[in-house]
Design a protein around this motif. Structure first.
Motif, PDB file in Angstrom:
ATOM      1  N   LEU A   1      -3.517  51.120  75.351  1.00  0.00           N
ATOM      2  CA  LEU A   1      -3.185  51.687  76.540  1.00  0.00           C
ATOM      3  C   LEU A   1      -2.355  52.254  75.884  1.00  0.00           C
ATOM      4  CD1 LEU A   1      -4.421  50.906  79.822  1.00  0.00           C
ATOM      5  CD2 LEU A   1      -5.269  52.316  78.536  1.00  0.00           C
ATOM      6  N   ASP A   2      -1.376  51.772  74.842  1.00  0.00           N
ATOM      7  CA  ASP A   2       0.095  52.290  74.293  1.00  0.00           C
ATOM      8  C   ASP A   2      -0.590  53.506  73.742  1.00  0.00           C
ATOM      9  OD1 ASP A   2      -0.043  49.032  75.212  1.00  0.00           O
ATOM     10  OD2 ASP A   2       1.914  49.004  75.024  1.00  0.00           O
ATOM     11  N   ALA A   3       0.663  53.912  73.415  1.00  0.00           N
ATOM     12  CA  ALA A   3       1.173  54.932  72.917  1.00  0.00           C
ATOM     13  C   ALA A   3       1.775  54.384  71.460  1.00  0.00           C
ATOM     14  CB  ALA A   3       1.957  55.904  72.614  1.00  0.00           C
ATOM     15  N   VAL A   4       0.558  54.702  69.730  1.00  0.00           N
ATOM     16  CA  VAL A   4       0.970  54.302  68.591  1.00  0.00           C
ATOM     17  C   VAL A   4       1.048  55.422  67.727  1.00  0.00           C
ATOM     18  CG1 VAL A   4       0.946  52.689  67.122  1.00  0.00           C
ATOM     19  CG2 VAL A   4       0.046  51.887  69.133  1.00  0.00           C
ATOM     20  N   ALA A   5       2.356  55.767  66.973  1.00  0.00           N
ATOM     21  CA  ALA A   5       2.034  57.003  66.350  1.00  0.00           C
ATOM     22  C   ALA A   5       1.016  56.827  65.426  1.00  0.00           C
ATOM     23  CB  ALA A   5       3.518  56.910  65.884  1.00  0.00           C
ATOM     24  N   GLY A   6       0.236  57.589  65.044  1.00  0.00           N
ATOM     25  CA  GLY A   6      -0.919  57.066  63.652  1.00  0.00           C
ATOM     26  C   GLY A   6      -1.874  56.561  64.178  1.00  0.00           C
ATOM     27  N   VAL A   7      -1.989  56.014  65.373  1.00  0.00           N
ATOM     28  CA  VAL A   7      -3.804  55.306  65.662  1.00  0.00           C
ATOM     29  C   VAL A   7      -3.772  55.774  66.780  1.00  0.00           C
ATOM     30  CG1 VAL A   7      -4.285  53.782  65.908  1.00  0.00           C
ATOM     31  CG2 VAL A   7      -2.709  53.689  64.166  1.00  0.00           C
ATOM     32  N   ALA A   8      -4.890  57.092  67.257  1.00  0.00           N
ATOM     33  CA  ALA A   8      -4.954  56.637  68.424  1.00  0.00           C
ATOM     34  C   ALA A   8      -5.080  55.842  69.285  1.00  0.00           C
ATOM     35  CB  ALA A   8      -5.409  57.803  68.965  1.00  0.00           C
TER      36      ALA A   8
ATOM     37  N   LEU B   1     -15.952  39.386  73.553  1.00  0.00           N
ATOM     38  CA  LEU B   1     -15.701  39.853  72.384  1.00  0.00           C
ATOM     39  C   LEU B   1     -14.064  40.158  72.851  1.00  0.00           C
ATOM     40  CD1 LEU B   1     -16.916  42.621  70.401  1.00  0.00           C
ATOM     41  CD2 LEU B   1     -17.386  43.702  71.474  1.00  0.00           C
ATOM     42  N   GLU B   2     -13.737  40.691  71.561  1.00  0.00           N
ATOM     43  CA  GLU B   2     -11.647  41.478  71.883  1.00  0.00           C
ATOM     44  C   GLU B   2     -11.882  42.530  71.095  1.00  0.00           C
ATOM     45  OE1 GLU B   2     -10.420  37.020  71.611  1.00  0.00           O
ATOM     46  OE2 GLU B   2     -10.389  38.602  69.357  1.00  0.00           O
ATOM     47  N   ALA B   3     -10.864  43.263  71.717  1.00  0.00           N
ATOM     48  CA  ALA B   3     -10.575  45.372  71.235  1.00  0.00           C
ATOM     49  C   ALA B   3      -8.785  44.937  71.048  1.00  0.00           C
ATOM     50  CB  ALA B   3     -11.045  45.746  71.808  1.00  0.00           C
ATOM     51  N   SER B   4      -8.789  46.478  70.487  1.00  0.00           N
ATOM     52  CA  SER B   4      -7.261  46.860  70.482  1.00  0.00           C
ATOM     53  C   SER B   4      -6.231  46.331  71.762  1.00  0.00           C
ATOM     54  CB  SER B   4      -7.074  47.920  70.052  1.00  0.00           C
ATOM     55  OG  SER B   4      -5.845  48.200  70.063  1.00  0.00           O
ATOM     56  N   PRO B   5      -5.571  45.425  71.520  1.00  0.00           N
ATOM     57  CA  PRO B   5      -4.750  44.907  72.706  1.00  0.00           C
ATOM     58  C   PRO B   5      -3.340  46.422  73.073  1.00  0.00           C
ATOM     59  CG  PRO B   5      -3.268  43.514  69.993  1.00  0.00           C
ATOM     60  CD  PRO B   5      -5.308  44.994  70.556  1.00  0.00           C
ATOM     61  N   LEU B   6      -3.541  47.591  72.399  1.00  0.00           N
ATOM     62  CA  LEU B   6      -2.815  48.285  72.192  1.00  0.00           C
ATOM     63  C   LEU B   6      -2.979  49.613  72.921  1.00  0.00           C
ATOM     64  CD1 LEU B   6      -0.218  47.657  69.101  1.00  0.00           C
ATOM     65  CD2 LEU B   6       0.661  47.807  71.635  1.00  0.00           C
TER      66      LEU B   6
ATOM     67  N   PRO C   1       3.054  40.968  72.760  1.00  0.00           N
ATOM     68  CA  PRO C   1       2.088  41.164  73.301  1.00  0.00           C
ATOM     69  C   PRO C   1       1.894  41.597  74.740  1.00  0.00           C
ATOM     70  CG  PRO C   1       1.560  39.420  71.976  1.00  0.00           C
ATOM     71  CD  PRO C   1       3.311  39.539  72.067  1.00  0.00           C
ATOM     72  N   GLU C   2       3.087  40.330  75.403  1.00  0.00           N
ATOM     73  CA  GLU C   2       2.840  40.389  77.028  1.00  0.00           C
ATOM     74  C   GLU C   2       3.171  42.137  77.535  1.00  0.00           C
ATOM     75  OE1 GLU C   2       3.258  37.470  74.406  1.00  0.00           O
ATOM     76  OE2 GLU C   2       4.912  37.686  75.323  1.00  0.00           O
ATOM     77  N   ASP C   3       4.194  42.360  76.826  1.00  0.00           N
ATOM     78  CA  ASP C   3       5.260  43.879  76.923  1.00  0.00           C
ATOM     79  C   ASP C   3       4.729  45.060  77.316  1.00  0.00           C
ATOM     80  OD1 ASP C   3       8.258  42.323  76.070  1.00  0.00           O
ATOM     81  OD2 ASP C   3       7.058  41.619  77.990  1.00  0.00           O
ATOM     82  N   THR C   4       2.978  45.139  76.388  1.00  0.00           N
ATOM     83  CA  THR C   4       2.699  46.249  76.941  1.00  0.00           C
ATOM     84  C   THR C   4       1.867  46.315  77.446  1.00  0.00           C
ATOM     85  OG1 THR C   4       0.258  44.970  76.745  1.00  0.00           O
ATOM     86  CG2 THR C   4       1.900  45.454  74.247  1.00  0.00           C
ATOM     87  N   VAL C   5       1.837  47.862  77.693  1.00  0.00           N
ATOM     88  CA  VAL C   5       1.325  48.613  78.564  1.00  0.00           C
ATOM     89  C   VAL C   5      -0.074  48.167  79.239  1.00  0.00           C
ATOM     90  CG1 VAL C   5       0.274  50.765  79.647  1.00  0.00           C
ATOM     91  CG2 VAL C   5       2.894  50.814  78.447  1.00  0.00           C
TER      92      VAL C   5
END
Lengths: 495, 491
Positions: free
Chosen positions: A266-273, A259-264, A31-35
Motif C-alpha cells: 500500500l505504500d508508495a515506492v518509486a519504481g515499483v508499483a 502465504l506472504e506477499a509484499s510488506p509495502l 516494517p511497523e511504520d509503513t502504511v
C-alpha cells in the motif's frame, strides 16, 4: 473444515545492514511504520465497541439491501451462467449457501463468487462516494466464510457486522488515496480494485488473523485486483463484484496458511508499483491504531446511496428529472404520453462515455444509458425492474422518444456522484418547453431512503424467489443482527 | 474509430486483416483459425524446448513452500473432473486448481523462461493446457497441444508489442499477470475449439482478470501471478464456451486492455490463413535460465565469475578478504536492487546477492538460495562491500542491458569484467544438450528415471504423438523418497 490458525508473533526480521558504501541505499521504513502495516494492525485490532450506533444502523441497511438485490439477481441469465460454470467445473460441496436456490450449496469461494455476481447482476446494488459498490464485494464473502466455520462456533451477528464494516472501511480508506477515485471512473472498475481488498480485509477479520497475516491478506489481494472499465455495460461486469468477493476471500485463506506477499503493497515506492499501479495519482495515509483512543468509521460521515431501480447510479438523476416532466405532461394532457407530442428532448448530464448510449442493444447497455433511462421515465413516470425487459426495451413509443434525444454536457456538471445533476428539457410540438431538474435523487446519500422504502424494495426483490415468511424473517434478523448470538439465523434464510 | 500508428507496423508485423473487423475480433478470428499447417519447423523446435524446460522447472518447483501452501489451499475444492498435479503420484485437483498449483510450481523459483518484450510466457499457458487436456472427452494429439501452446505464446507476444512500456523492465504491473492470462485464455480457447466470437469473448473476460502490481515480485506471492494467469485464462475460455460475453472491443479500447499501459497502440492480428503469417517466436526466441533467479542476475553472475577468474589468474593465493570494494554497473531497476536480501525471494531479485554468491562460491546454483546460504557471514561480509552504479548507457531492457563487475583489492589492483550476453540468452541460446541436462537435473529431484526419460522422449517427438495423456502419466511417476533424497545434483 477450516481451522482458524492463531499464529504467535512472527520472529523479528533479520536486521538489514545499511551499507554506507552503497551509492543507492534503499531507504526503507521500519516494517511497523509503513502504511501497509498500519492497515494490518487496524484489521486485527478493531473491536465491537468501535462500531457506533450510526454505523451499525447504516451497515444493517446495507446488509439488507445487498441480500435483497442478490436474491432478485439470482433470477438473471448471468447468475445462471456463473452458477452452471461453478457446478460443472466443481462438484457440489455442502458448505456455503447460494442466494435464492433451495438446496444449492458450493465451496465457500465459489458461493462468494456466484452470490457476488447475483448482487451486481442488475446494477441494483449500493453505491458510495468515492464511487464503488462496497457491499457486494464484501457480504457474499463473509457469509460464505461463516458457512465454512464449524457449527458449534459460528460467528455472532456482531462478528459478522464488524467484519462487514471492516471490509467497507478499508475500501473507503483506499479510495481516499487518490483524486482519481473521486470521479466517475475511466480506467479500472473500482469494485475490482478496492472491492477485492475490502473482501480480503473483512475475511481476515472474521478469521481473526494476526496483524501480520492481515497485512499479507491485503497484499495477496492486490495481485488479484483490477479489471478494465470496458467490461462495464457488458454481461461480464457482475463478475467484477463476484470475483472481488471470491478472490478477497481466497487471499485471506491463503494468508491464513502462511502465504506472504509484499510488506509495502500500500505504500508508495518509486519504481515499483504496489496498489498504486491502479491509480495515476496516489498518496497513501496510514490508519491510526484503533486501540489508541477509538476509531471513526467513514460510514459515519459518508452514507451510502441505494438504488430505486436497477441501473447505474447516474441514471437516477435523469430518471427523477424526467419523471417530474412526465407529471407535468400527464397533468395537462390525456393521461398518457405520446411521442407525437414531443419534438425533441435535451439531456444535460456529465460527460462519461460508458453511460452515454443513444440506442442500447442489451439490458446491460440499457442500465448504462442516460438516454434510455430518461425516456423510460418520461414515458412511464418511473423506471422499474420491468423497464429493462426485452418487451419494454423494444416498445416503438420508447424507440421514438430515443431518436429525439440530444445530449449536452454543461461545464458545471462534473462526472462526480457528489456534485452532478441531471436536467431534462422536453420541447413539445406545440412550442411549450417543459424542464425537470434533479440535483439529488431520492436514495442518494443526501436524501436517503427511509427504512420503509428500503424494506419495500427488499420485499419486492426477495419476494421474487423466497416465500413471504422467509422474507419477513430476513427483515427481522437483519434488524436484530447486532444482537443475535449465532449468524446461522441469517445464513439459513438465504434460499 | 481512428487507429493510431501501431508498433506492430514499425516491426512489419501487420498483414491484411479482414475488412470491417475490430482488433479484438481479428484476434478472435486468428485464435480460431490458426491451424497445425501453419506450424513451421523453427517454431516447433523452439516451443518444444520451452515445453521441456517448463516441465522441468515446474517439477523442481513442487518442492517449494509456496507450492505446498497453494496445494493445501487448493485441496479444499471438490470436483468431478480432476487433473494431475505435477510430481505427485496420487493426487489430483479440480482442473482450474491443477493449473493454478502447477503454474505456481513453474514460477516458484524464478527458473522459467523469459521473452522479449519481457514476460514469462510458458508458465501461464502450459499448466492450463495440460489440465484441460485431461478433461477433454476426445484425444488430443501432440500437434494439437503444440498448436494451442503456440497460440497462447503468440497472443502474448502480439499484446506486448502494443506499447513501448512493455519493452522495458517493468515498473507497474507484472507482465505475466497482464499478458499471461490472455495467452492462457487464447490457448485454452484454441484447444476447446471455440468459435471466433467465443474466442473474442474469452479474451474480453480474461482481461478483467489481468493486472497484478510489481510490488509482489520478490515475494512469495509472485509465483501466484503465473498460477493465476493460467487458471483464470482457462476459466475465461470456459465461461466463453457456455456463452458469457464481455466487451468485444476489449483490445481496441484504451479503457479496455489499454488500462495496463501508459502508452497503448493496438493493431490487428493478420489473417492467419494468409501466406504472410509469421509467428513471433520464429523471429524472437526465449531465454532459458541457468540460475533460479530473475533474468537480470544472469548477466551479473557471468560478469562476476569472469572478474573472479581474472583475479585468480593474477594471484593464485588470493582470498576474498583482499577485495576492498565491489562495484556493479547495472541498469536502473528498483525491484532487483536489493542490498541485503532477507528471504530467498528477495535473493533471487538482488544484483548484489547474486554477484557475491558468484564471487564466494565460484558458481550460483539452485542451492545458493537456501536460508542457510543466504545468511552466511562470509556472504554478508562481501555484501557490505558492494556498491551499485546505474550508468546512463545501461538500458533497462533485456535486449540491451549489460552488467559490469569491478573488483578492487586492498593493494589497489582492479579487475573488471563485463557481460553483454549471458549463455542462455536468446542471442546465445542453450545447446540442446545443456537444455536437456537442466531438465534431467530438475525432473530427477521428483520423478524416477522412467518418468524423466519418458518426458524427454515424448516432448522430443511430440509432433508425432497421437495422445497427450501420456504426459500426465509421466508427470506422476515419482521416485521413492529415498531416491529423491539422493538424487539432488547441482547444475
Amino acid at each position: 473444515m477450516l481451522s482458524i490458525l492463531q499464529k504467535t508473533v512472527r520472529p523479528v526480521l533479520a536486521v538489514r545492514g545499511l551499507h554506507q558504501s552503497a551509492i543507492e541505499v534503499l531507504k526503507r521504513p521500519a516494517p511497523e511504520d509503513t502504511v501497509t502495516a498500519s492497515f494490518g494492525r487496524f484489521i486485527s485490532e478493531i473491536k465491537f465497541h468501535h462500531l457506533s450506533p450510526v454505523v451499525l444502523h447504516r451497515s444493517k441497511r446495507m446488509v439488507l439491501d445487498s441480500i435483497g438485490v442478490g436474491l432478485i439477481g439470482s433470477t438473471t441469465d448471468v447468475f445462471e451462467l456463473a452458477l452452471q460454470h461453478c457446478q460443472y467445473m466443481y462438484a457440489a460441496d455442502d458448505i456455503s449457501f447460494v442466494y435464492g436456490r433451495r438446496g444449492a450449496r458450493l465451496s465457500p469461494t465459489l458461493a462468494a463468487f456466484v452470490n457476488g455476481v447475483a448482487t451486481h447482476s442488475m446494477d441494483f446494488d449500493d453505491t458510495w462516494h468515492p464511487a464503488t459498490h462496497p457491499s457486494g464485494a464484501v457480504l457474499p464473502a463473509v457469509l460464505a466464510l461463516s458457512d465454512m466455520m464449524p457449527s458449534n462456533s459460528k460467528p455472532s451477528g456482531l462478528d459478522l457486522l464488524l467484519a462487514f464494516n471492516v471490509g467497507v472501511e478499508i475500501q473507503g480508506r483506499l479510495m481516499r488515496f487518490s483524486n482519481e477515485a473521486n470521479n466517475i471512473p475511466k480506467r479500472f472498475h473500482p469494485p475490482s480494485v478496492v472491492g477485492t481488498m475490502g473482501s480480503a480485509a473483512a475475511c481476515a477479520r472474521l478469521l481473526s488473523l494476526d496483524d501480520v497475516r492481515c497485512r499479507h491478506a491485503l497484499a495477496i489481494a492486490a495481485s488479484l485486483s483490477g479489471a478494465p472499465m470496458a467490461n462495464a455495460a457488458t454481461q461480464s461486469k457482475p463478475l467484477h463484484i463476484g470475483n472481488a468477493s471470491r478472490l478477497g476471500l481466497e487471499a485471506a485463506l491463503l494468508a491464513s496458511r502462511g502465504l506472504e506477499a509484499s510488506p509495502l503493497v500500500l505504500d508508495a515506492v518509486a519504481g515499483v508499483a504496489g496498489f498504486s499501479a491502479f491509480y495515476e495519482d496516489y498518496v497513501p495515509q496510514p490508519l491510526e491504531s484503533p486501540s489508541d483512543g477509538g476509531h471513526s468509521f467513514l460510514l459515519e460521515e459518508q452514507d451510502i446511496g441505494f438504488k430505486r431501480f436497477p441501473a447505474h447510479l447516474g441514471m437516477h438523476w435523469v430518471a427523477d428529472a424526467a419523471a417530474s416532466v412526465h407529471q407535468l405532461l400527464v397533468g395537462v394532457g390525456p393521461g398518457i404520453i405520446s411521442p407525437a407530442q414531443v419534438q425533441d428532448i435535451h439531456l444535460r448530464v456529465p460527460k462519461s462515455k460508458y453511460i452515454n448510449r443513444p440506442l442500447p442493444k442489451s439490458e446491460h447497455e440499457a442500465r448504462h444509458s442516460f438516454q434510455f433511462n430518461a425516456c423510460s421515465a418520461l414515458l412511464d413516470g418511473e423506471v422499474t425492474v420491468q423497464s429493462f425487459t426485452p418487451f419494454a426495451m423494444g416498445r416503438p413509443e420508447l424507440l421514438a422518444l430515443l431518436s429525439r434525444v440530444h445530449m449536452e454536457h454543461p461545464d458545471d456538471n462534473p462526472a462526480n456522484f457528489n456534485r452532478m445533476y441531471g436536467e431534462v428539457q422536453v420541447n413539445l410540438v406545440g412550442g411549450e418547453i417543459l424542464t425537470g431538474r434533479c440535483d439529488t435523487f431520492y436514495g442518494h446519500w443526501r436524501n436517503p431512503m427511509t427504512n420503509e422504502s428500503l424494506a419495500k424494495k427488499f420485499r419486492n426483490n426477495a419476494g421474487t424467489v423466497l416465500p413471504s415468511d422467509k422474507v419477513e424473517s430476513l427483515i427481522d434478523v437483519v434488524e436484530e443482527l447486532d444482537r443475535i448470538g449465532d449468524c446461522t439465523a441469517l445464513l439459513s434464510q438465504l434460499q | 474509430m481512428l487507429r493510431k500508428f501501431g508498433l506492430c507496423e514499425l516491426f512489419g508485423l501487420t498483414g491484411p486483416a479482414s475488412p470491417h473487423q475490430g482488433i479484438t475480433e481479428s484476434f478472435g478470428a486468428a485464435v480460431h483459425s490458426l491451424s497445425t499447417a501453419q506450424l513451421t519447423e523453427g517454431v516447433i523446435n523452439r516451443s518444444k524446448r520451452m515445453i521441456l524446460d517448463t516441465l522441468g522447472v515446474g517439477l523442481l518447483g513442487t518442492r517449494t513452500a509456496v507450492f505446498n501452501k497453494a496445494l493445501t489451499h487448493s485441496q479444499s475444492f471438490m470436483s468431478e473432473e480432476r487433473s494431475s498435479v505435477w510430481g505427485k503420484s496420487n493426487m489430483t485437483l479440480p482442473p482450474h486448481y491443477a493449473a493454478f498449483v502447477n503454474g505456481i510450481a513453474v514460477h516458484s523459483m524464478d527458473f522459467d523462461d523469459t521473452w522479449h518484450p519481457a514476460t514469462h510466457p510458458s508458465g501461464a499457458v502450459l499448466p492450463a493446457l495440460l489440465a484441460l487436456v485431461e478433461t477433454l472427452p476426445c484425444r488430443t494429439s501432440g500437434l494439437e497441444l503444440l498448436l494451442a501452446f503456440n497460440v497462447g505464446i503468440e497472443v502474448q507476444g502480439r499484446l506486448m508489442r502494443f506499447s513501448r512500456e512493455a519493452h522495458n523492465i517493468p515498473e507497474r504491473f507484472h507482465p505475466p499477470s497482464v499478458v499471461g492470462v490472455m495467452g492462457s485464455a487464447a490457448a485454452s480457447a484454441k484447444l476447446l475449439g471455440l468459435s471466433p466470437a467465443q474466442c473474442t469473448h474469452a479474451l474480453a473476460i480474461a482481461a478483467s482478470s489481468a493486472g497484478a502490481p510489481l510490488a509482489n515480485a520478490a515475494t512469495q506471492t509472485k509465483p501466484l501471478h503465473i498460477g493465476n494467469a493460467a487458471r483464470r485464462g482457462l476459466e475465461a475460455a470456459q465461461l466463453a464456451q457456455i456463452g458469457l460475453e464481455g466487451n468485444p472491443a476489449i483490445l481496441d479500447l484504451d479503457r479496455g486492455f489499454g488500462v495496463y499501459y501508459k502508452d497503448y497502440s493496438p493493431s490487428a492480428m493478420p489473417d492467419s490463413t494468409s501466406s504472410g503469417f509469421r509467428w513471433i517466436l520464429e523471429d524472437q526466441d526465449v531465454a532459458f535460465k541457468r540460475i533460479p533467479a530473475h533474468l537480470g542476475m544472469h548477466w551479473v553472475v557471468d560478469a562476476a565469475l569472469a572478474a573472479r577468474g581474472k583475479l585468480v589468474r593474477a594471484d593464485r593465493n588470493f582470498d576474498l578478504g583482499q577485495i576492498r570494494q565491489i562495484t556493479l554497473r547495472v541498469p536502473l531497476s528498483k525491484y532487483i536492487d536489493c542490498s541485503s536480501p532477507a528471504t530467498e525471494h528477495q535473493a533471487r531479485h538482488s544484483f548484489q546477492f547474486n554477484a557475491c554468491s558468484a564471487l564466494l562460491d565460484d558458481k550460483v546454483t539452485v542451492a545458493s538460495f537456501s536460508e542457510a546460504q543466504i545468511s552466511r557471514t562470509a556472504l554478508r561480509e562481501l555484501l557490505s562491500r558492494v556498491r551499485v552504479e546505474t550508468p546512463e548507457d545501461n538500458r533497462p531492457s533485456f535486449d540491451e542491458m549489460y552488467c559490469e563487475v569491478e573488483l578492487e583489492t586492498v593493494e589497489g589492483q582492479s579487475y573488471t569484467a563485463r557481460c553483454d550476453t549471458f549463455y542462455g540468452h536468446w542471442r546465445k541460446p542453450l545447446s540442446h544438450k545443456d537444455l536437456v541436462d537442466k531438465f534431467r537435473v530438475n525432473a530427477s529431484s521428483v520423478l524416477c528415471t522412467k518418468g524423466v526419460e519418458g518426458l524427454i522422449d515424448v516432448i522430443g517427438n511430440i509432433e508425432r504423438v497421437s495422445e497427450c495423456m501420456i504426459l500426465g502419466s509421466y508427470l506422476r511417476m515419482t521416485s521413492s523418497p529415498h531416491e529423491q533424497l539422493y538424487s539432488v545434483r547441482y547444475m
